[in-house]
Scaffold this motif. Structure first.
Motif, PDB file in Angstrom:
ATOM      1  N   TYR A   1      68.701 101.198  54.694  1.00 52.96           N
ATOM      2  CA  TYR A   1      68.711  99.879  54.063  1.00 52.96           C
ATOM      3  C   TYR A   1      70.135  99.435  53.719  1.00 52.96           C
ATOM      4  O   TYR A   1      70.372  98.254  53.452  1.00 52.96           O
ATOM      5  CB  TYR A   1      67.820  99.896  52.818  1.00 52.96           C
ATOM      6  N   LEU A   2      71.068 100.389  53.745  1.00 51.52           N
ATOM      7  CA  LEU A   2      72.480 100.067  53.557  1.00 51.52           C
ATOM      8  C   LEU A   2      73.187  99.849  54.896  1.00 51.52           C
ATOM      9  O   LEU A   2      74.404  99.710  54.946  1.00 51.52           O
ATOM     10  CB  LEU A   2      73.170 101.200  52.798  1.00 51.52           C
ATOM     11  N   GLY A   3      72.413  99.834  55.984  1.00 56.21           N
ATOM     12  CA  GLY A   3      72.987  99.617  57.305  1.00 56.21           C
ATOM     13  C   GLY A   3      73.546 100.866  57.937  1.00 56.21           C
ATOM     14  O   GLY A   3      74.349 100.788  58.873  1.00 56.21           O
ATOM     15  N   LYS A   4      73.132 102.053  57.466  1.00 58.50           N
ATOM     16  CA  LYS A   4      73.697 103.302  57.964  1.00 58.50           C
ATOM     17  C   LYS A   4      72.911 103.905  59.119  1.00 58.50           C
ATOM     18  O   LYS A   4      73.265 104.998  59.597  1.00 58.50           O
ATOM     19  CB  LYS A   4      73.809 104.313  56.813  1.00 58.50           C
ATOM     20  N   ASP A   5      71.847 103.234  59.555  1.00 57.01           N
ATOM     21  CA  ASP A   5      71.115 103.687  60.737  1.00 57.01           C
ATOM     22  C   ASP A   5      71.822 103.118  61.972  1.00 57.01           C
ATOM     23  O   ASP A   5      71.841 101.901  62.165  1.00 57.01           O
ATOM     24  CB  ASP A   5      69.672 103.196  60.675  1.00 57.01           C
ATOM     25  N   PRO A   6      72.418 103.973  62.829  1.00 58.65           N
ATOM     26  CA  PRO A   6      73.174 103.452  63.981  1.00 58.65           C
ATOM     27  C   PRO A   6      72.315 102.646  64.949  1.00 58.65           C
ATOM     28  O   PRO A   6      72.830 101.758  65.635  1.00 58.65           O
ATOM     29  CB  PRO A   6      73.724 104.726  64.642  1.00 58.65           C
ATOM     30  N   LYS A   7      71.011 102.917  64.982  1.00 55.54           N
ATOM     31  CA  LYS A   7      70.131 102.181  65.886  1.00 55.54           C
ATOM     32  C   LYS A   7      69.888 100.766  65.390  1.00 55.54           C
ATOM     33  O   LYS A   7      69.935  99.791  66.152  1.00 55.54           O
ATOM     34  CB  LYS A   7      68.794 102.914  66.034  1.00 55.54           C
ATOM     35  N   MET A   8      69.620 100.613  64.077  1.00 60.96           N
ATOM     36  CA  MET A   8      69.260  99.306  63.531  1.00 60.96           C
ATOM     37  C   MET A   8      70.472  98.517  63.061  1.00 60.96           C
ATOM     38  O   MET A   8      70.464  97.292  63.062  1.00 60.96           O
ATOM     39  CB  MET A   8      68.277  99.472  62.365  1.00 60.96           C
TER      40      MET A   8
END
Length: 476
Positions: A240-247
């Motif tokens: 949710y902090l944008g730390k998923d490289p896919k999303m």
């Protein structure tokens, strides 16, 4: 021949069972029949595990009836209830008295007038505000989420819960058994040692064999001392902090509330806590007298298979029907039921500007293709669709004129309307509605318009995939 005859009889019996049990929900019946034709030997078995009606649960009925007293005795007595149009603080509502009456009759949560809200438009902002509130707790912390990750973000919340519990604050954590299934003993043991009470809503294995696997608790609730509350679309996790490289970048909306509305959030949490733990909490200290001087009109609407009314679906449908100039919706999943579809088309016919933002990148290919299957029909009707390009659109926000707006966990899909336990906050104050509208405009700048002509040029394979997913969409 005898084996064939027996198999045919079993197949017909399965069809009859599904038609009898699902006759009130034709779309679900069609979806289940489609699955039955795809795998006839297992159709009824799958239906038993995933499709049984939660409303028939005796435990559910008993717990729902037993906690209404909490709402009546504490929340309603301490709240300033809005019963007159002039008390809403919203001049546009003056010509829509029937809408206020409908809201008032939708659920046990009533429209309240002494509230102050703050819109949080990303997880970083939301987490800092939530953690700050938790650090200030002196009585209790109630946290309820669909997804709680064992990662850096999860550890931040874990640390605060442990520290506050050791200071004597009563900390209760409620997670969904499927969404938070990866929380293991290594993460939970320190919480238990510190005195944090943790329960899981319908754990995966137990709910599967109990025929309740398809029903999930999708709510996001944080209540501190019964005075400050948070709700919206944000769970607890690094992605949710944008730390998923896919999303990548994660666009979401959360809400901080003070005032009367927090009592009703507390009521929803207590109902869920009792259902899962068996503990009935009704002490007056859970509903303290607040000193909020805000004048915002807010209604908390909880919905799910435990309700007699599909309250969030009814609220959204009514608002769409009442809107005259604009209906703006942001949702990661768009699988509307026939009533919402018809209402959106009618809104365009009477001149309303209907705009819907969906993601450009899916987190679920099956759900995304089901969503796309609805675009053709609505684009032809004049509904404008936009794909969010900056990252993943996960906000669940809708705006109807200047009448009202909603922030919560409710997606624009049939799962949120009828199957999952959800929560939304309906905002009546014009300033908050326009604040959400301004954020919607900024999101449009980060989105691309879905061109009807270009969209119709997609290949036959894509169309076929979308149609199959559409058939299954009532179950997604």
């Amino acid at each position: 021949m005898k084996i064939f005859a027996a198999a045919l009889c079993l197949f017909i019996l399965q069809i009859i069972v599904i038609l009898v049990l699902e006759y009130r929900r034709p779309q679900r019946a069609v979806a289940w029949l489609f699955l039955l034709f795809c795998c006839p030997p297992l159709g009824l078995l799958i239906y038993y595990f995933l499709g049984r009606d939660y409303r028939q649960s005796r435990k559910l009925k008993a717990h729902a009836a037993g906690t209404r007293r909490v709402l009546h005795d504490y929340a309603a007595e301490r709240s300033q209830l809005i019963t007159r149009m002039e008390d809403t603080g919203n001049p546009e509502l003056s010509s829509h008295k029937e809408l206020l009456r409908l809201l008032d009759g939708l659920s046990e949560s009533l429209v309240t007038g002494r509230n102050a809200s703050r819109i949080l438009v990303n997880a970083g902002e939301a987490y800092e505000s939530m953690l700050e509130a938790m650090e200030s707790a002196s009585e209790h912390i109630h946290l309820e989420v669909y997804i709680f990750r064992n990662d850096a973000t999860g550890e931040r919340f874990q640390d605060v819960m442990i520290r506050k519990a050791r200071q004597g604050v009563k900390v209760r954590l409620l997670c969904d058994g499927l969404g938070s299934r990866k929380l293991g003993r290594r993460f939970l043991r320190p919480l238990a040692s510190a005195g944090v009470e943790t329960h899981f809503f319908l754990p995966s294995l137990a709910s599967l064999f109990g025929g309740r696997f398809n029903y999930r608790n999708h709510r996001k609730i944080l209540i501190v001392d019964g005075l400050v509350g948070f709700t919206g679309g944000i769970n607890i996790g690094d992605e949710y902090l944008g730390k998923d490289p896919k999303m990548g970048f994660w666009r979401d909306t959360h809400l901080r509330l003070e005032g009367d509305a927090v009592y009703y959030m507390q009521h929803v949490f207590l109902k869920d806590w009792q259902l899962v733990s068996g503990e009935r909490l009704s002490h007056p200290r859970l509903f303290p007298v607040h000193g909020c001087e805000g004048t915002e009109g807010v209604q908390i609407i909880g919905s799910g298979p435990d309700g007699e009314i599909d309250a969030n679906q009814a609220m959204i449908f009514a608002a769409i029907c009442a809107a005259e100039s604009r209906i703006w919706i942001a949702s990661p999943y768009f699988i509307p039921d026939p009533a919402i579809l018809r209402a959106l088309k009618n809104a365009v016919l009477r001149g309303a500007d209907v705009r819907i933002i969906i993601p450009s990148k899916p987190d679920s290919a099956l759900v995304y293709n089901a969503s796309l299957s609805y675009l053709d029909n609505l684009l032809d009707a004049g509904v404008k669709f936009y794909r969010y390009r900056k990252g993943f659109m996960h906000a669940k926000v809708w705006i109807a004129d200047g009448l009202l707006a909603s922030v919560g966990s409710v997606n624009m899909d049939m799962r949120s309307f009828y199957t999952d336990f959800e929560l939304s906050a309906v905002l009546l104050q014009p300033q908050r509605i326009e604040e959400l509208a301004n954020q919607f405009r900024r999101d449009l700048e980060d989105s691309e318009t879905v061109d009807p002509y270009v969209f119709r040029q997609r290949g036959e394979l894509a169309r076929a995939t979308e149609e199959i997913c559409s058939l299954l969409s009532p179950l997604l």
